[in-house]
Design a protein around this motif. Structure first.
Motif, PDB file in Angstrom:
ATOM      1  N   ASN A 284     -26.327  92.326 -43.808  1.00  0.00           N
ATOM      2  CA  ASN A 284     -27.392  92.803 -43.033  1.00  0.00           C
ATOM      3  C   ASN A 284     -28.227  94.085 -43.737  1.00  0.00           C
ATOM      4  O   ASN A 284     -29.414  94.302 -43.429  1.00  0.00           O
TER       5      ASN A 284
ATOM      6  N   ALA B  15     -31.802  93.940 -41.983  1.00  0.00           N
ATOM      7  CA  ALA B  15     -31.515  93.970 -40.529  1.00  0.00           C
ATOM      8  C   ALA B  15     -30.999  95.094 -39.921  1.00  0.00           C
ATOM      9  O   ALA B  15     -30.981  95.637 -39.030  1.00  0.00           O
TER      10      ALA B  15
ATOM     11  N   PRO C 115     -37.387  93.719 -43.005  1.00  0.00           N
ATOM     12  CA  PRO C 115     -36.556  92.551 -43.545  1.00  0.00           C
ATOM     13  C   PRO C 115     -37.831  91.581 -44.168  1.00  0.00           C
ATOM     14  O   PRO C 115     -37.722  90.803 -45.158  1.00  0.00           O
ATOM     15  N   PHE C 116     -38.820  91.536 -43.443  1.00  0.00           N
ATOM     16  CA  PHE C 116     -40.081  90.566 -43.865  1.00  0.00           C
ATOM     17  C   PHE C 116     -40.307  90.794 -45.234  1.00  0.00           C
ATOM     18  O   PHE C 116     -40.731  89.838 -45.979  1.00  0.00           O
TER      19      PHE C 116
ATOM     20  N   ALA D  32     -37.779  89.663 -47.669  1.00  0.00           N
ATOM     21  CA  ALA D  32     -37.737  88.081 -47.759  1.00  0.00           C
ATOM     22  C   ALA D  32     -39.000  87.765 -48.569  1.00  0.00           C
ATOM     23  O   ALA D  32     -39.127  86.863 -49.599  1.00  0.00           O
TER      24      ALA D  32
ATOM     25  N   ARG E   5     -31.543  84.665 -46.383  1.00  0.00           N
ATOM     26  CA  ARG E   5     -30.391  84.721 -46.129  1.00  0.00           C
ATOM     27  C   ARG E   5     -29.848  83.734 -45.090  1.00  0.00           C
ATOM     28  O   ARG E   5     -30.996  83.110 -44.466  1.00  0.00           O
TER      29      ARG E   5
ATOM     30  N   PHE F 143     -27.719  83.080 -41.272  1.00  0.00           N
ATOM     31  CA  PHE F 143     -26.832  83.712 -40.457  1.00  0.00           C
ATOM     32  C   PHE F 143     -25.520  83.078 -40.226  1.00  0.00           C
ATOM     33  O   PHE F 143     -25.347  81.941 -40.090  1.00  0.00           O
TER      34      PHE F 143
END
Lengths: 287, 244, 316
Positions: free
Chosen positions: B48, B53, B73-74, B77, B83, B85
């Protein structure tokens, strides 16, 4: 100074009743994860039950209060058992919507049954009051305040000290734990909603004594109950006392110093601010 | 070795509890790094932190030469960090194909702009993980093992340069396990660096180039699988866990 | 093939609706304007509530800002109606951008309740401002002729539906649906969730504001309580949910069907219409929680078991 003191007294007395109004909403929200938009309509219904017991059967409103609570308990139990249990696992939005539908049904049914006229429960001692350090304290408001606090404290004792109360709290944590207490979730849900409705009924009876009833009071009472539940948090029933007092004082002070038309700005402004700044409530955490 | 990800002194504290304590390591290009440790060791917290996250309490994260601390987070990415989950999170209202298409539409570099192309990429990835047959079903109709593959396909559709896999092999049977291992190897052969959290010891041993062991949030061992799994501290962490 | 049939049907219906004012009575045209404005509002709610999954109770605020923005622009600044609509929409969009930044971080109940609170606060603020005429409200110049307002409302429904149609098949729409289904996963896959949510909120605001502006000029009178009526927000939600939230045509169909039923009933007794509305909501949530759109999609496979299956999925 005297004006301020009177404002504080008014706010505190109002706050006690507000706390009781929010108590049932907070209980149902915390345990069932249902925000009951029909909560205010149940308060309204309680007010009318008390009104008809008083005008029809000449029962003193404070004697009629437990009867009112019992009637609303049955209503609430039936609503949860027969209706809301059907959608309890649906997304949160659907339960919000169905209780809104209930609110509409109760409001219009009340309008058909009781007419749109204003009603008030008006016992002989309604005008009695005494002076406290210069502030006027109406007796019925003080009685309503004391009863509201007693019921709130009573619910807290019930939830923490009795096996059934503990089962209800366990249900709010998780269903498996609830089953360990040997209770069927269906019944626990119905009981919890019934208790929430009974508390709404009691609040409605008191509301009818200190204020005026009509079929449309429900929505704004639901909204106020929200504000209180949000300020107080859902984890402890005593939180609603703090929430109720805060709202009562804010409304009383706003109408005193800024103007009565601004009370809604103040109370809902607080709601919005609390949510944005601290979504879990001012006290404690939500479930 | 050319490091894709460097983690320097990373810590995460939750109101008094330290979930990750001063962890440092590097992950090379095309390397598969296994992350193991008993339950509650802080593995998922570490993932995370890398994916964004969670924000670290302390420490530094460098991805392909640039500090990514504080990036949402975006953005991570878009930089190429994908990732999965542990608790699988398909978009239940979308079809399997469209679930994966989301990865293609938004992944590395901001993703593919064209919906038809994204769906084509999605189909290719579904084919790759063996889910092409259920592409048109709603995602919530999939069973456990297929959901694991879907998670993998969603992350792959992002075309990541670093892939963080959080227990994609738990609950799979032996033949499914081998398939997934083969898939991950193929991904790595395409130049992707992979960080794998796994409890299935046999799988992680054969898959990883290197192992990292977390225990109570601290790194207690790092090295080749053979070396690490014989380390007394690691053995104790696991056996100690078993005795509880 | 099926899609082409639906599109053709929609075009035919839109053209037929556009022709209604030339044959219908004034009362029917008035009913039509109300129905079309509700359809546009339901569609605007659909963008933030249906596609993005944020159950907004604050959309009546956008409607109210549109009403007042248009009215103030026309009365205080002597601008023409068309410019007034734009002014109203711009005010609502700016408000949505600012508000969205703060409240779109909240989820579920909390978002719903917070937007409800914002709606209450806005009503109270507008009732106390000089420029908005305080409690008395504002009176707009009278423009005779329902036809213009009818066609404008119809155009708004068409535009709103085209916007939703574009969203449903765009990268933006995929991002919104991903947010609705699982926001954390969406973010980790590269969706700029904050920007997308705020953008969706703003589009929703623009459509709602134009509806408010059209209504204000048509009715020629606005006051805070009716312009910011939360009941209107609730109607949008009910119509969108009844028709099928997160579908392209559902909210419009829901608005048409419910408006028609409610019109028939309220010509008898208005209280009964209200009661009926409540019962429809309760029954719909229990038996068809995903709206008419889902019912039409699945009824041919499930038949009557569709309703029982819905209940079984959610009861305890």
């Amino acid at each position: 100074m005297n004006l301020l003191w009177q404002g504080i007294v008014n706010g505190v007395l109002l706050g006690g009743l507000y706390a009781l109004m929010a108590l049932g909403l907070a209980l149902v929200w915390g345990v069932l994860n249902i925000v009951n938009l029909a909560h205010g309509a149940l308060i309204m219904l309680g007010g009318y039950v008390c009104y008809y017991l008083f005008t029809g059967a000449h029962i003193d409103p404070f004697v009629a209060l437990p009867i009112t609570a019992a009637v609303l308990f049955v209503v609430g139990y039936a609503i949860q058992r027969r209706l809301l249990n059907l959608v309890i696992r649906a997304p949160m939005f659907n339960t919000l919507l169905i209780t809104f539908g209930l609110d509409v049904v109760l409001t219009y049914a009340a309008q058909i049954a009781f007419s749109a006229d204003f009603r008030t429960v008006n016992p002989s001692y309604a005008g009695a009051n005494f002076s406290l350090l210069g502030a006027t304290v109406p007796v019925v408001r003080l009685l309503a305040f004391v009863i509201a606090l007693a019921l709130t404290f009573g619910l807290w004792l019930f939830l923490t000290r009795t096996p059934l109360g503990r089962a209800i709290r366990a249900t709010s944590q998780n269903l498996v734990a609830a089953r360990l207490y040997g209770v069927e979730p269906r019944r626990i849900y119905a009981l919890t909603f019934g208790i929430g409705a009974a508390l709404a009924g009691a609040a409605g009876a008191l509301y009818g004594v200190v204020s005026q009833l009509n079929p449309y009071i429900g929505t704004s009472l639901t909204a106020k109950s929200f504000v209180i539940a949000i300020i107080g948090g859902l984890s402890n029933p005593l939180g609603v006392i703090v929430g109720g007092l805060v709202l009562g004082l804010v409304e009383s002070m706003t109408s005193l110093y800024i103007g009565a038309t601004y009370t809604n700005v103040a109370s809902f402004g607080i709601l919005v601010l609390v949510l944005i700044v601290r979504p879990t409530g001012l006290l404690g955490r939500t479930a | 070795m050319d490091a894709v990800l460097s983690v320097n002194g990373l810590s995460k504290r939750f109101s008094g509890l330290t979930a990750v304590a001063h962890v440092s390591f590097e992950l090379g290009r095309g390397e598969i790094l296994g992350l193991i440790g008993p339950n509650g060791a802080g593995k998922t917290t570490l993932v995370n932190l890398i994916s964004g996250a969670l924000e670290p309490s302390d420490g530094e994260l460098v991805f392909e030469g640039r500090s990514i601390g504080g990036l949402p987070p975006f953005r991570r990415a878009h930089l190429g960090i994908g990732r999965t989950f542990q608790i699988m999170r398909p978009f239940p209202g979308l079809t399997v194909r469209d679930n994966v298409a989301v990865g293609a539409l938004f992944g590395t570099g901001g993703g593919e702009r064209d919906l038809a192309k994204a769906r084509a990429i999605a189909h290719e990835k579904l084919d790759f993980v063996g889910l092409a047959r259920v592409a048109d079903r709603p995602a919530d109709a999939l069973g456990g093992p297929d959901r694991k593959r879907l998670e993998l396909a969603k992350a792959l559709a992002m075309n990541p340069r670093l892939l963080l896999l959080d227990e994609v092999m738990a609950g799979l049977n032996l033949s499914e396990l081998e398939e997934v291992i083969a898939i991950i190897r193929k991904v790595r052969d395409g130049g992707v660096s992979v960080l794998v959290i796994e409890h299935v010891m046999k799988a992680i041993r054969s898959l990883s180039d290197r192992l990292l062991v977390l225990h109570h949030g601290e790194m207690i061992a790092e090295g080749t699988p053979e070396h690490v799994l014989e380390d007394p501290a690691v053995v104790e962490a696991y056996l100690g866990k078993r005795r509880e | 093939m099926r899609a082409r049939v639906v599109v053709t049907l929609c075009v035919v219906v839109a053209v037929l609706l556009a022709g209604v004012p030339w044959i219908a009575s004034p009362a029917t045209i008035e009913f039509g304007i109300n129905m079309l404005l509700l359809a546009a509002l339901a569609q605007s709610w659909n963008i933030i509530g249906g596609y993005t999954g944020y159950p907004s109770f604050g959309n009546s605020v956008f409607y109210g800002l549109g009403s007042y923005g248009t009215a103030v622009a026309m009365l205080s600044w002597q601008l023409p109606f068309g410019v007034g609509l734009v002014v109203g929409a711009v005010i609502a969009v700016v408000f949505a951008l600012l508000l969205g930044r703060a409240v779109l971080r909240l989820r579920g109940h909390y978002f719903a309740i917070c937007t409800l609170g914002v709606a209450e606060v806005m009503t109270a603020i507008v009732s106390n401002l000089e420029i908005t005429g305080r409690n008395q409200g504002l009176v707009l110049p009278l423009l005779k002729g329902n036809v213009l307002f009818y066609e404008l409302s119809l155009a708004l429904v068409v535009v709103a539906t085209l916007v939703v149609w574009w969203i449903a098949r765009s990268r933006f729409g995929f991002g919104l649906v991903a947010i609705r289904e699982n926001e954390e996963a969406a973010a980790s896959m590269g969706v700029d969730t904050t920007r997308y949510k705020i953008f969706a909120f703003a589009i929703s605001a623009a459509i709602g504001a134009v509806a408010g502006g059209i209504h204000a000029y048509w009715i020629t009178f606005i006051d805070p309580v009716s312009a910011f009526d939360i009941g209107l927000n609730v109607k949008m939600i009910i119509m969108a949910v009844f028709g099928g939230p997160g579908s392209i045509l559902g909210p419009v169909v829901g608005a048409f069907v419910l408006s028609a039923i409610s019109e028939v009933l309220s010509s008898e007794i208005s209280t009964v219409a209200g009661l009926f509305f409540g019962i429809v909501i309760v029954v719909a949530v229990v038996f068809m929680p995903r709206g008419i759109a889902d019912l039409l999609r699945r009824f041919h496979t499930y038949r009557w078991r569709y309703f029982a299956a819905n209940v079984r999925a959610t009861r305890v």
